[in-house]
Design a protein around this motif. Structure first.
Motif, PDB file in Angstrom:
ATOM      1  N   PHE A   1      24.252  -3.231  53.306  1.00 11.99           N
ATOM      2  CA  PHE A   1      24.639  -2.152  52.404  1.00 11.99           C
ATOM      3  C   PHE A   1      24.298  -2.576  50.976  1.00 11.99           C
ATOM      4  O   PHE A   1      24.654  -3.677  50.546  1.00 11.99           O
ATOM      5  CB  PHE A   1      26.147  -1.890  52.478  1.00 11.99           C
ATOM      6  N   CYS A   2      23.642  -1.691  50.221  1.00  8.61           N
ATOM      7  CA  CYS A   2      23.264  -2.013  48.847  1.00  8.61           C
ATOM      8  C   CYS A   2      23.778  -0.928  47.909  1.00  8.61           C
ATOM      9  O   CYS A   2      23.638   0.267  48.196  1.00  8.61           O
ATOM     10  CB  CYS A   2      21.749  -2.117  48.716  1.00  8.61           C
ATOM     11  N   ILE A   3      24.358  -1.351  46.805  1.00  7.58           N
ATOM     12  CA  ILE A   3      24.893  -0.417  45.817  1.00  7.58           C
ATOM     13  C   ILE A   3      23.883  -0.272  44.683  1.00  7.58           C
ATOM     14  O   ILE A   3      23.494  -1.260  44.057  1.00  7.58           O
ATOM     15  CB  ILE A   3      26.254  -0.902  45.270  1.00  7.58           C
ATOM     16  N   GLY A   4      23.443   0.958  44.449  1.00  8.96           N
ATOM     17  CA  GLY A   4      22.424   1.206  43.439  1.00  8.96           C
ATOM     18  C   GLY A   4      23.007   1.493  42.067  1.00  8.96           C
ATOM     19  O   GLY A   4      24.080   2.106  41.948  1.00  8.96           O
ATOM     20  N   LYS A   5      22.315   1.027  41.048  1.00 16.21           N
ATOM     21  CA  LYS A   5      22.648   1.356  39.650  1.00 16.21           C
ATOM     22  C   LYS A   5      24.124   1.129  39.351  1.00 16.21           C
ATOM     23  O   LYS A   5      24.809   2.012  38.812  1.00 16.21           O
ATOM     24  CB  LYS A   5      22.230   2.791  39.336  1.00 16.21           C
TER      25      LYS A   5
ATOM     26  N   ALA B   1      20.957   1.190  34.952  1.00 14.11           N
ATOM     27  CA  ALA B   1      20.679   2.603  35.177  1.00 14.11           C
ATOM     28  C   ALA B   1      19.867   3.183  34.022  1.00 14.11           C
ATOM     29  O   ALA B   1      18.915   3.948  34.231  1.00 14.11           O
ATOM     30  CB  ALA B   1      21.988   3.370  35.349  1.00 14.11           C
ATOM     31  N   ILE B   2      20.202   2.763  32.809  1.00 15.46           N
ATOM     32  CA  ILE B   2      19.493   3.271  31.627  1.00 15.46           C
ATOM     33  C   ILE B   2      18.055   2.756  31.597  1.00 15.46           C
ATOM     34  O   ILE B   2      17.120   3.517  31.309  1.00 15.46           O
ATOM     35  CB  ILE B   2      20.254   2.876  30.341  1.00 15.46           C
TER      36      ILE B   2
ATOM     37  N   SER C   1      17.583   6.867  32.061  1.00 14.60           N
ATOM     38  CA  SER C   1      18.302   7.200  30.822  1.00 14.60           C
ATOM     39  C   SER C   1      19.796   7.182  31.117  1.00 14.60           C
ATOM     40  O   SER C   1      20.219   6.911  32.248  1.00 14.60           O
ATOM     41  CB  SER C   1      17.885   8.587  30.327  1.00 14.60           C
ATOM     42  N   LYS C   2      20.591   7.505  30.107  1.00 15.72           N
ATOM     43  CA  LYS C   2      22.041   7.556  30.323  1.00 15.72           C
ATOM     44  C   LYS C   2      22.411   8.577  31.392  1.00 15.72           C
ATOM     45  O   LYS C   2      23.449   8.448  32.051  1.00 15.72           O
ATOM     46  CB  LYS C   2      22.750   7.885  29.010  1.00 15.72           C
ATOM     47  N   ALA C   3      21.558   9.564  31.574  1.00 17.98           N
ATOM     48  CA  ALA C   3      21.808  10.582  32.594  1.00 17.98           C
ATOM     49  C   ALA C   3      21.750   9.998  34.005  1.00 17.98           C
ATOM     50  O   ALA C   3      22.226  10.618  34.958  1.00 17.98           O
ATOM     51  CB  ALA C   3      20.808  11.725  32.466  1.00 17.98           C
TER      52      ALA C   3
END
Length: 302
Positions: free
Chosen positions: A95-99, A105-106, A110-112
């Motif tokens: 299991f891998c957790i993204g961002k 993530a930015i 971007s911040k979005a």
């Protein structure tokens, strides 16, 4: 306690690293000396499944070893064995957790792109290799091989719908993962699995540190270097989603089992985040260091 899967001329074994960090105690062989036989399982994954009974057996064994006149003969020099991935072939995908770090993530958008809910993808069991093993460069399918240094969680007991306040009770220990990624494959296929599941792209190790030795896994320094150059430097206190929340969310409708592996996400500083990007090249050496855990080093196929 640091548990390893190692091998020498006699084969693979489950071992315990001693306090000096220079020797390893093969658990089954030592238990046979103590009792005339051994009921230690052959794999670390099976040992983890025993739960607290495994840790109790280890304490009993190490107490005996410390008082034994043969204690020095029971240990092997660490440099005389080859460390493998602690769980060389997981039963499930990792299991891998993204961002899970805002700055990562930015850098990837971007911040979005900072997630409001936990992002999860997986890596196939065939990706797993051990410390100091070579990562294939896969030049026939990708020209954008990238690194991601991560703290990984090893689940220690079966659980479903685990409350956040109880989540760390389900953790056996912690290790390090390099979530090596084919970025062009990741973009081309509009999903993560193929780009994340190339053979040898999940270096893991060098050992599993038992949870009793890590007071707060959400406050550990983590760094990644490529050929000695610092690329990533952060702390797990910068997680968007702490480990307790990750475990709780994953288990809401899905049973977590002993030996399940969760990679908790990577900080900013991946190759794709640079302008221009700085992807891995043949012969590059990647070293990931996590406070209280250790360092994992692997090189890319030349």
């Amino acid at each position: 306690m640091k548990f390893v899967t190692a091998k020498d001329s006699r084969g693979s074994f489950v071992g315990l690293i001693d306090g000096s960090g220079t020797r390893v105690l093969p658990l089954a062989a030592a238990a046979e000396k103590m009792e005339g036989s051994s009921d230690f399982p052959a794999s670390l994954k099976e040992c983890i499944a025993l739960g607290d009974a495994f840790i109790e057996k280890v304490h009993t064994l190490t107490d005996w070893v410390s008082s034994s006149s043969e204690r020095d003969e029971l240990y092997l020099p660490l440099d005389s064995v080859t460390l493998q991935a602690p769980i060389p072939r997981p039963d499930k995908n990792i299991f891998c957790i993204g961002k899970n770090y805002a700055e990562h993530a930015i850098e990837m958008g971007s911040k979005a792109d900072i997630p409001e809910h936990i992002m999860v993808f997986t890596k196939a069991p065939t990706t797993v290799i051990g410390p100091d093993e070579t990562v294939l460069n896969h030049k026939e399918v990708t020209s954008q091989l990238d690194y991601e240094g991560e703290l990984a969680v090893i689940i220690g007991k079966t659980g479903r719908a685990i409350p956040k306040e109880e989540a760390l009770d389900y953790v056996f220990g912690y290790t390090i993962i390099n979530d090596v990624t084919g970025r062009d494959l990741q973009s081309r296929h509009k999903q993560f699995f193929i780009g994340k599941s190339l053979d040898t792209t999940c270096p893991m190790g060098p050992w599993i540190v038992h949870s009793s030795a890590v007071e707060n896994p959400n406050k550990l320094d983590i760094q990644t270097t490529v050929n000695g150059e610092m690329r990533q430097s952060s702390n797990t206190e910068n997680f968007i989603f702490p480990i307790e929340e990750i475990i709780s969310v994953l288990s809401r409708g899905m049973t977590l089992e002993p030996g399940d592996i969760i990679a908790t996400g990577t900080p900013a500083g991946v190759g794709k985040g640079f302008k221009p990007p700085r992807f891995l090249q043949p012969g590059d050496t990647v070293e990931i260091t996590v406070e209280k855990i250790g360092s994992l080093t692997n090189s890319i196929e030349k």
